[in-house]
Design a protein around this motif. Structure first.
Motif, PDB file in Angstrom:
ATOM      1  N   GLN A  48       0.832  -1.070  -0.062  1.00  0.00           N
ATOM      2  CA  GLN A  48       0.011   0.045   0.014  1.00  0.00           C
ATOM      3  C   GLN A  48       0.921   1.250   0.194  1.00  0.00           C
ATOM      4  N   VAL A  49       1.842   1.269   0.833  1.00  0.00           N
ATOM      5  CA  VAL A  49       2.829   2.453   0.960  1.00  0.00           C
ATOM      6  C   VAL A  49       3.567   2.617  -0.516  1.00  0.00           C
ATOM      7  N   GLU A  50       4.003   1.489  -0.788  1.00  0.00           N
ATOM      8  CA  GLU A  50       5.038   1.637  -2.165  1.00  0.00           C
ATOM      9  C   GLU A  50       4.294   2.075  -3.323  1.00  0.00           C
ATOM     10  N   ASP A  51       2.949   1.704  -3.345  1.00  0.00           N
ATOM     11  CA  ASP A  51       1.931   2.052  -4.503  1.00  0.00           C
ATOM     12  C   ASP A  51       1.849   3.711  -4.248  1.00  0.00           C
ATOM     13  N   TYR A  52       1.470   4.059  -2.913  1.00  0.00           N
ATOM     14  CA  TYR A  52       1.342   5.383  -2.863  1.00  0.00           C
ATOM     15  C   TYR A  52       2.465   6.177  -2.904  1.00  0.00           C
ATOM     16  N   PHE A  53       3.707   5.770  -2.639  1.00  0.00           N
ATOM     17  CA  PHE A  53       4.860   6.674  -2.804  1.00  0.00           C
ATOM     18  C   PHE A  53       5.109   6.779  -4.505  1.00  0.00           C
ATOM     19  N   ALA A  54       5.045   5.649  -5.106  1.00  0.00           N
ATOM     20  CA  ALA A  54       5.273   5.583  -6.577  1.00  0.00           C
ATOM     21  C   ALA A  54       4.218   6.676  -7.276  1.00  0.00           C
ATOM     22  N   LYS A  55       2.848   6.805  -6.904  1.00  0.00           N
ATOM     23  CA  LYS A  55       2.179   7.538  -7.430  1.00  0.00           C
ATOM     24  C   LYS A  55       2.384   9.033  -7.125  1.00  0.00           C
ATOM     25  N   LEU A  56       2.892   9.302  -5.696  1.00  0.00           N
ATOM     26  CA  LEU A  56       3.223  10.692  -5.121  1.00  0.00           C
ATOM     27  C   LEU A  56       4.640  11.128  -6.184  1.00  0.00           C
ATOM     28  N   VAL A  57       5.463  10.298  -6.001  1.00  0.00           N
ATOM     29  CA  VAL A  57       6.805  10.535  -6.809  1.00  0.00           C
ATOM     30  C   VAL A  57       6.653  10.749  -8.210  1.00  0.00           C
ATOM     31  N   GLY A  58       5.766  10.038  -8.905  1.00  0.00           N
ATOM     32  CA  GLY A  58       5.808   9.874 -10.364  1.00  0.00           C
ATOM     33  C   GLY A  58       6.621   8.875 -11.145  1.00  0.00           C
ATOM     34  N   SER A  59       6.913   7.747 -10.342  1.00  0.00           N
ATOM     35  CA  SER A  59       7.602   6.451 -10.843  1.00  0.00           C
ATOM     36  C   SER A  59       6.735   5.541 -11.179  1.00  0.00           C
ATOM     37  N   GLU A  60       7.108   4.598 -11.830  1.00  0.00           N
ATOM     38  CA  GLU A  60       6.405   3.303 -12.360  1.00  0.00           C
ATOM     39  C   GLU A  60       6.127   2.765 -10.901  1.00  0.00           C
ATOM     40  N   ALA A  61       7.367   2.247 -10.023  1.00  0.00           N
ATOM     41  CA  ALA A  61       7.473   1.531  -9.041  1.00  0.00           C
ATOM     42  C   ALA A  61       8.201   2.089  -8.041  1.00  0.00           C
ATOM     43  N   CYS A  62       8.092   1.383  -6.505  1.00  0.00           N
ATOM     44  CA  CYS A  62       8.806   1.847  -5.673  1.00  0.00           C
ATOM     45  C   CYS A  62       8.826   0.546  -4.745  1.00  0.00           C
ATOM     46  N   VAL A  63      10.003   0.559  -4.003  1.00  0.00           N
ATOM     47  CA  VAL A  63      10.250  -0.443  -2.870  1.00  0.00           C
ATOM     48  C   VAL A  63      10.891   0.169  -1.760  1.00  0.00           C
ATOM     49  N   THR A  64      10.249  -0.251  -0.581  1.00  0.00           N
ATOM     50  CA  THR A  64      11.070   0.211   0.588  1.00  0.00           C
ATOM     51  C   THR A  64      12.008  -0.490   1.366  1.00  0.00           C
ATOM     52  N   LEU A  65      12.739   0.066   2.199  1.00  0.00           N
ATOM     53  CA  LEU A  65      13.892  -0.600   2.926  1.00  0.00           C
ATOM     54  C   LEU A  65      13.887  -0.147   4.215  1.00  0.00           C
ATOM     55  N   SER A  66      14.934  -0.677   4.958  1.00  0.00           N
ATOM     56  CA  SER A  66      15.041  -0.293   6.507  1.00  0.00           C
ATOM     57  C   SER A  66      15.585   0.829   6.645  1.00  0.00           C
ATOM     58  N   SER A  67      16.400   1.426   5.710  1.00  0.00           N
ATOM     59  CA  SER A  67      17.185   2.826   5.974  1.00  0.00           C
ATOM     60  C   SER A  67      17.391   3.422   4.584  1.00  0.00           C
ATOM     61  N   GLY A  68      17.647   4.581   4.476  1.00  0.00           N
ATOM     62  CA  GLY A  68      18.375   5.408   3.226  1.00  0.00           C
ATOM     63  C   GLY A  68      19.482   4.760   3.031  1.00  0.00           C
ATOM     64  N   TYR A  69      20.517   4.653   3.906  1.00  0.00           N
ATOM     65  CA  TYR A  69      21.906   4.197   3.539  1.00  0.00           C
ATOM     66  C   TYR A  69      21.848   2.681   2.643  1.00  0.00           C
ATOM     67  N   LEU A  70      21.049   1.970   3.328  1.00  0.00           N
ATOM     68  CA  LEU A  70      20.922   0.531   2.749  1.00  0.00           C
ATOM     69  C   LEU A  70      20.291   0.569   1.244  1.00  0.00           C
TER      70      LEU A  70
END
Length: 355
Positions: A67-89
């Motif tokens: 749900q959050v990855e779909d939300y982020f992709a639409k917000l940002v304007g990318s085709e897809a998104c994946v989340t991880l435990s940190s930005g550094y990772l």
């Protein structure tokens, strides 16, 4: 001088039994100390637990991730998104994934250490001091090894003003032949329409491929990271053992972002009002490097830092990312600051530059 404290450094902090106003850090929207956001976060911890240590490949799947990855992709304007435990990772993940013989890695000026990887000498990445030298190197590479795709890493916001908001340096590169990997950790959540960051802006420059990664801890106030790109690229990333073997972002963290959209929008408006108020009330604004729409104001006068501390105001000032680096000093305006806080800061700066 290092100050040791016992609680989160919001707009006010106490160190050495002294109270200070704090204009530093990366809590741009002030969410970490916002009661409404904290209440939402606590509610989500009770629902999702304090941590989720299972693989995203597990036979038990929590809906909030998709749900959050779909939300982020639409917000940002990318085709897809994946989340991880940190930005550094997220940054390391992309760097290691692209560390292959079919790619040649290049690092633009002031690229964050999160994007650097330790390569063997035969494919050792080089950091370039200017975009002109970077452009020459990429064009030379394409002439000699056209079958090996150049990959350029950069920070969207490098605090020098060279990139965001116009990305003039990027426009000098042969982008149609380049994969861009952009760290938008200091932009996502606060810049772009509704905090969408820079994805659409850079995508309009028509690179061969665009991959954006970020930390969620700055603009969104919770631990986590994200990667944005094409559907095919995100599928490739999530199919790796690197992704499958790692624990994901906390579902409570992601749910809190997802459910706080109205609050986030209100905080973002307040932040930009505070930024404008600061700019309008500092007489010597040209003494600072800053980017329109971003709350960080960088300077190199260590005496100003000391002067502000003498008047009970602390800012961000330390050598980053190691002791050999240049001193990094910047004033950071947040949504948590009141107009009176900012007015006091401006009065001190104006008085300092009179002398």
């Amino acid at each position: 001088m290092i100050k040791y404290i016992d609680s989160f450094p919001g707009k006010n902090l106490q160190a050495d039994h002294t109270n200070y106003l704090y204009f530093g850090g990366t809590a741009y929207l002030g969410l970490q100390t916002d009661i409404e956001f904290q209440d939402l976060y606590i509610k989500n911890i009770r629902k999702y637990g304090t941590n989720y240590g299972a693989s995203r490949k597990s036979n038990i799947q929590i809906n909030i991730f998709n749900q959050v990855e779909d939300y982020f992709a639409k917000l940002v304007g990318s085709e897809a998104c994946v989340t991880l435990s940190s930005g550094y990772l997220a940054g390391q993940f992309i760097g290691h994934f692209l560390n292959k013989k079919e790619f040649k890695l290049f690092y633009s000026p002031n690229t964050h250490s999160a994007l650097y990887i330790n390569n063997p000498e035969e494919n050792k990445p080089k950091s370039y001091i200017t975009f002109s030298s970077l452009s020459i190197a990429i064009r030379d590479h394409l002439e000699k090894q056209s079958t090996i795709t150049p990959v350029v890493f950069l920070d969207s916001i490098d605090f020098s003003g060279a990139n965001f908001p116009n990305f003039k340096g990027l426009q000098a590169l042969p982008l149609e032949d380049v994969i861009l990997v952009v760290d938008d950790s200091h932009g996502i959540g606060i810049t772009g329409k509704n905090g969408a960051g820079v994805f659409k802006t850079i995508d309009s420059l028509n690179p061969k491929e665009l991959i954006v990664c970020c930390s969620l801890g700055k603009g969104y106030g919770v631990q986590g990271g994200a990667i944005f790109g094409s559907t095919d690229r995100i599928k490739e990333l999530t199919a790796t053992t690197f992704f499958g073997g790692a624990s994901p972002a906390s579902p409570a963290n992601l749910a809190s972002i997802y459910q706080a959209e109205v609050l986030l929008n209100a905080k973002r408006i307040l932040l930009h009002q505070n930024i404008e108020f600061f700019i309008d009330n500092v007489d010597a604004i040209t003494k600072f490097k800053y980017m329109i729409g971003h709350p960080a104001f960088t300077f190199s006068d260590e005496k100003l830092t000391n002067y502000l501390e003498e008047h009970y105001i602390l800012i961000t000032s330390f050598r980053y990312p190691n002791e050999d680096a240049n001193l990094m000093s910047r004033i950071v305006i947040s949504a948590a600051h009141t107009k009176e806080d900012i007015r006091n800061l401006c009065a001190l700066i104006n008085k300092y530059y009179i002398f």
